[in-house]
Scaffold this motif. Structure first.
Motif, PDB file in Angstrom:
ATOM      1  N   ILE A 128       0.849  -1.196   0.000  1.00  0.00           N
ATOM      2  CA  ILE A 128       0.000   0.000   0.000  1.00  0.00           C
ATOM      3  C   ILE A 128       0.880   1.240   0.000  1.00  0.00           C
ATOM      4  CG2 ILE A 128      -1.830   1.246   1.209  1.00  0.00           C
ATOM      5  CD1 ILE A 128      -2.548  -1.423   2.597  1.00  0.00           C
ATOM      6  N   GLU A 129       0.812   2.003  -1.071  1.00  0.00           N
ATOM      7  CA  GLU A 129       1.565   3.255  -1.184  1.00  0.00           C
ATOM      8  C   GLU A 129       3.046   3.061  -0.845  1.00  0.00           C
ATOM      9  OE1 GLU A 129       1.108   6.846  -1.834  1.00  0.00           O
ATOM     10  OE2 GLU A 129      -0.338   5.909  -3.175  1.00  0.00           O
ATOM     11  N   GLY A 130       3.622   2.041  -1.415  1.00  0.00           N
ATOM     12  CA  GLY A 130       5.041   1.779  -1.256  1.00  0.00           C
ATOM     13  C   GLY A 130       5.430   0.626  -2.149  1.00  0.00           C
ATOM     14  N   LEU A 131       6.673   0.627  -2.645  1.00  0.00           N
ATOM     15  CA  LEU A 131       7.093  -0.465  -3.525  1.00  0.00           C
ATOM     16  C   LEU A 131       8.602  -0.637  -3.496  1.00  0.00           C
ATOM     17  CD1 LEU A 131       4.964  -0.830  -6.759  1.00  0.00           C
ATOM     18  CD2 LEU A 131       6.615  -2.522  -5.939  1.00  0.00           C
ATOM     19  N   SER A 132       9.298   0.144  -4.291  1.00  0.00           N
ATOM     20  CA  SER A 132      10.746  -0.014  -4.392  1.00  0.00           C
ATOM     21  C   SER A 132      11.463   0.650  -3.226  1.00  0.00           C
ATOM     22  CB  SER A 132      11.244   0.615  -5.702  1.00  0.00           C
ATOM     23  OG  SER A 132      12.651   0.662  -5.745  1.00  0.00           O
ATOM     24  N   PRO A 133      12.590   0.079  -2.784  1.00  0.00           N
ATOM     25  CA  PRO A 133      13.430   0.805  -1.822  1.00  0.00           C
ATOM     26  C   PRO A 133      13.839   2.165  -2.395  1.00  0.00           C
ATOM     27  CG  PRO A 133      14.165  -1.476  -2.062  1.00  0.00           C
ATOM     28  CD  PRO A 133      13.136  -1.264  -3.117  1.00  0.00           C
ATOM     29  N   LEU A 134      14.049   3.127  -1.502  1.00  0.00           N
ATOM     30  CA  LEU A 134      14.515   4.433  -1.944  1.00  0.00           C
ATOM     31  C   LEU A 134      15.914   4.305  -2.535  1.00  0.00           C
ATOM     32  CD1 LEU A 134      13.363   6.667   1.058  1.00  0.00           C
ATOM     33  CD2 LEU A 134      12.162   6.208  -1.092  1.00  0.00           C
ATOM     34  N   THR A 135      16.144   4.982  -3.643  1.00  0.00           N
ATOM     35  CA  THR A 135      17.430   4.858  -4.343  1.00  0.00           C
ATOM     36  C   THR A 135      18.040   6.235  -4.590  1.00  0.00           C
ATOM     37  OG1 THR A 135      16.429   4.928  -6.560  1.00  0.00           O
ATOM     38  CG2 THR A 135      16.651   2.757  -5.504  1.00  0.00           C
ATOM     39  N   GLU A 136      19.334   6.224  -4.836  1.00  0.00           N
ATOM     40  CA  GLU A 136      20.064   7.423  -5.222  1.00  0.00           C
ATOM     41  C   GLU A 136      21.159   7.053  -6.205  1.00  0.00           C
ATOM     42  OE1 GLU A 136      19.893  10.498  -1.402  1.00  0.00           O
ATOM     43  OE2 GLU A 136      21.617   9.136  -1.639  1.00  0.00           O
ATOM     44  N   PRO A 137      21.556   7.971  -7.078  1.00  0.00           N
ATOM     45  CA  PRO A 137      22.701   7.705  -7.962  1.00  0.00           C
ATOM     46  C   PRO A 137      23.968   7.494  -7.137  1.00  0.00           C
ATOM     47  CG  PRO A 137      21.476   9.639  -8.697  1.00  0.00           C
ATOM     48  CD  PRO A 137      20.934   9.278  -7.347  1.00  0.00           C
ATOM     49  N   PRO A 138      24.870   6.644  -7.590  1.00  0.00           N
ATOM     50  CA  PRO A 138      26.097   6.370  -6.826  1.00  0.00           C
ATOM     51  C   PRO A 138      26.897   7.619  -6.469  1.00  0.00           C
ATOM     52  CG  PRO A 138      25.835   4.759  -8.576  1.00  0.00           C
ATOM     53  CD  PRO A 138      24.758   5.785  -8.787  1.00  0.00           C
ATOM     54  N   HIS A 139      26.835   8.661  -7.305  1.00  0.00           N
ATOM     55  CA  HIS A 139      27.649   9.847  -7.013  1.00  0.00           C
ATOM     56  C   HIS A 139      27.161  10.594  -5.769  1.00  0.00           C
ATOM     57  CE1 HIS A 139      24.405  11.952  -9.360  1.00  0.00           C
ATOM     58  NE2 HIS A 139      24.624  12.873  -8.440  1.00  0.00           N
ATOM     59  N   MET A 140      25.978  10.207  -5.241  1.00  0.00           N
ATOM     60  CA  MET A 140      25.451  10.857  -4.031  1.00  0.00           C
ATOM     61  C   MET A 140      26.026  10.282  -2.737  1.00  0.00           C
ATOM     62  SD  MET A 140      23.369  13.398  -4.383  1.00  0.00           S
ATOM     63  CE  MET A 140      22.553  13.355  -2.775  1.00  0.00           C
ATOM     64  N   ILE A 141      26.889   9.271  -2.826  1.00  0.00           N
ATOM     65  CA  ILE A 141      27.333   8.566  -1.633  1.00  0.00           C
ATOM     66  C   ILE A 141      28.038   9.488  -0.643  1.00  0.00           C
ATOM     67  CG2 ILE A 141      29.472   7.832  -2.778  1.00  0.00           C
ATOM     68  CD1 ILE A 141      27.505   5.904  -0.069  1.00  0.00           C
ATOM     69  N   VAL A 142      28.857  10.422  -1.136  1.00  0.00           N
ATOM     70  CA  VAL A 142      29.586  11.318  -0.241  1.00  0.00           C
ATOM     71  C   VAL A 142      28.618  12.246   0.487  1.00  0.00           C
ATOM     72  CG1 VAL A 142      31.286  13.176  -0.113  1.00  0.00           C
ATOM     73  CG2 VAL A 142      31.708  11.202  -1.595  1.00  0.00           C
ATOM     74  N   GLU A 143      27.703  12.863  -0.262  1.00  0.00           N
ATOM     75  CA  GLU A 143      26.741  13.783   0.349  1.00  0.00           C
ATOM     76  C   GLU A 143      25.796  13.049   1.285  1.00  0.00           C
ATOM     77  OE1 GLU A 143      24.950  17.341   1.342  1.00  0.00           O
ATOM     78  OE2 GLU A 143      26.852  16.896   0.332  1.00  0.00           O
ATOM     79  N   ARG A 144      25.409  11.835   0.920  1.00  0.00           N
ATOM     80  CA  ARG A 144      24.521  11.049   1.773  1.00  0.00           C
ATOM     81  C   ARG A 144      25.178  10.751   3.123  1.00  0.00           C
ATOM     82  NH1 ARG A 144      19.802  10.551   3.130  1.00  0.00           N
ATOM     83  NH2 ARG A 144      19.365  10.905   0.920  1.00  0.00           N
ATOM     84  N   LEU A 145      26.428  10.329   3.095  1.00  0.00           N
ATOM     85  CA  LEU A 145      27.135  10.043   4.343  1.00  0.00           C
ATOM     86  C   LEU A 145      27.273  11.299   5.194  1.00  0.00           C
ATOM     87  CD1 LEU A 145      29.915   7.567   3.179  1.00  0.00           C
ATOM     88  CD2 LEU A 145      28.231   7.144   4.969  1.00  0.00           C
ATOM     89  N   ARG A 146      27.585  12.415   4.547  1.00  0.00           N
ATOM     90  CA  ARG A 146      27.718  13.664   5.284  1.00  0.00           C
ATOM     91  C   ARG A 146      26.394  14.038   5.956  1.00  0.00           C
ATOM     92  NH1 ARG A 146      30.858  18.369   5.448  1.00  0.00           N
ATOM     93  NH2 ARG A 146      29.629  20.233   5.972  1.00  0.00           N
ATOM     94  N   MET A 147      25.278  13.978   5.203  1.00  0.00           N
ATOM     95  CA  MET A 147      23.975  14.326   5.766  1.00  0.00           C
ATOM     96  C   MET A 147      23.628  13.427   6.943  1.00  0.00           C
ATOM     97  SD  MET A 147      21.481  15.352   2.573  1.00  0.00           S
ATOM     98  CE  MET A 147      21.612  13.745   1.760  1.00  0.00           C
ATOM     99  N   GLY A 148      23.924  12.139   6.809  1.00  0.00           N
ATOM    100  CA  GLY A 148      23.608  11.207   7.879  1.00  0.00           C
ATOM    101  C   GLY A 148      24.387  11.483   9.150  1.00  0.00           C
ATOM    102  N   ILE A 149      25.684  11.702   9.017  1.00  0.00           N
ATOM    103  CA  ILE A 149      26.514  11.962  10.193  1.00  0.00           C
ATOM    104  C   ILE A 149      26.138  13.285  10.849  1.00  0.00           C
ATOM    105  CG2 ILE A 149      28.868  12.361  10.993  1.00  0.00           C
ATOM    106  CD1 ILE A 149      28.242   9.447  10.259  1.00  0.00           C
ATOM    107  N   VAL A 150      25.900  14.317  10.032  1.00  0.00           N
ATOM    108  CA  VAL A 150      25.510  15.625  10.581  1.00  0.00           C
ATOM    109  C   VAL A 150      24.179  15.525  11.311  1.00  0.00           C
ATOM    110  CG1 VAL A 150      24.776  17.960   9.942  1.00  0.00           C
ATOM    111  CG2 VAL A 150      26.844  16.987   8.942  1.00  0.00           C
ATOM    112  N   SER A 151      23.235  14.741  10.777  1.00  0.00           N
ATOM    113  CA  SER A 151      21.930  14.614  11.439  1.00  0.00           C
ATOM    114  C   SER A 151      22.068  13.899  12.779  1.00  0.00           C
ATOM    115  CB  SER A 151      20.944  13.870  10.531  1.00  0.00           C
ATOM    116  OG  SER A 151      21.247  12.486  10.450  1.00  0.00           O
TER     117      SER A 151
END
Length: 289
Positions: A128-151
């Motif tokens: 129900i109102e959900g299907l695929s896991p959330l995805t990001e392009p591989p080049h987002m890995i650095v920014e994703r890690l930074r956002m996670g640690i800062v949060s």
């Protein structure tokens, strides 16, 4: 529905069921496992329970950090893959040959991943109102890690204040939640009852504030697609006509899922609350007894 507890390796999960899970009694009814979404709880399915328990054995539980379930230990956070592990521990305890899984939002994504990983345990899944896991392009890995640690650092600085947040009345909590979800208060009363606790005349949210910390990692599209391609169980996708537009892919080939059907009901992301009769009807047709 009676209150139940699942004892997992690291913590306890609270839930509701119409069967005695302690006896491992197997009935002739199909078993449904109901998985709620992020910052919801088992009561998000409360409007469906009276109908479902007539035809099925039903188990609904709160994810860790949600509802009445335990929070994770102080040195841990909430990783998406851990929800799949939690679900597996629950299903193993139920001792059923196969179960049907119904998930909303986060719960739907977990259900699909679980069905891909453990096909021997799953008969059918309703997403129900959900299907695929959330995805990001591989080049987002650095920014994703930074956002996670800062949060996480932000949470550590604010955790005492977050724990002290309270409301004067239950109505205040209900009104706030209805405003956030843009839903009538009547549809959210059961959810907010399970999501709050009263202490010394004030009302507090039960959920763990760490749930709001950003993820450290998101899959690349190829990884998510491999999981979707591996789902062997028949899939019923239920979406709201005002829900997430990205979910509107009616053909199995659009998602790479072998046996896929999609139906639309009235409502938004919480269409199972807004159109519970139609959602029940689709579940009953898809999972006959």
């Amino acid at each position: 529905m009676n209150e139940i507890t699942f004892t997992l390796a690291e913590y306890n999960l609270a839930g509701c069921s119409n069967v005695d899970i302690a006896t491992a009694l197997v009935t002739s009814k199909p078993m449904l496992i109901l998985l709620h979404g992020w910052q919801d709880n088992a009561a998000t399915f409360a409007s469906l329970w009276p109908r479902l328990i007539q035809d099925y054995d039903v188990v609904a539980f709160d994810w860790p950090g949600h509802g009445k379930s335990d929070h994770k230990s102080a040195d841990n956070y909430y990783h998406f893959f851990d929800y799949i592990d939690d679900l597996h521990q629950v299903i193993v305890q139920l001792k059923r040959e196969k179960v049907h899984i119904i998930g909303h939002s986060l719960g739907a994504i977990v259900a699909g991943c679980y069905a891909a990983i453990f096909p021997e345990n799953v008969d059918k899944i309703v997403l129900i109102e959900g299907l695929s896991p959330l995805t990001e392009p591989p080049h987002m890995i650095v920014e994703r890690l930074r956002m996670g640690i800062v949060s996480r650092q932000r949470y550590r600085h604010q955790h005492l204040r977050l724990k002290q947040r309270s409301m004067a009345t239950f109505t205040d909590a209900l009104t706030l939640r209805a405003s956030v979800n843009r839903l009538p208060v009547s549809l959210l009363e059961a959810v907010v009852q399970r999501a709050t606790i009263e202490r010394d005349g004030r009302w507090y949210w039960r959920h763990d504030p760490r749930l709001r910390c950003d993820s450290l990692y998101r899959m690349a599209q190829q990884h998510a697609q491999t999981l979707l391609n591996s789902i062997q169980a028949p899939v019923l996708s239920i979406i709201g006509d005002n829900g997430y537009v990205d979910l509107r892919k009616t053909e199995a080939s659009d998602w790479g899922i072998n046996n896929f059907t999609q139906v639309m009901v009235s409502g938004g992301h919480h269409c199972h609350l807004q159109s519970s009769n139609d959602v029940y009807r689709h579940i009953r047709t898809f999972i006959p007894t």
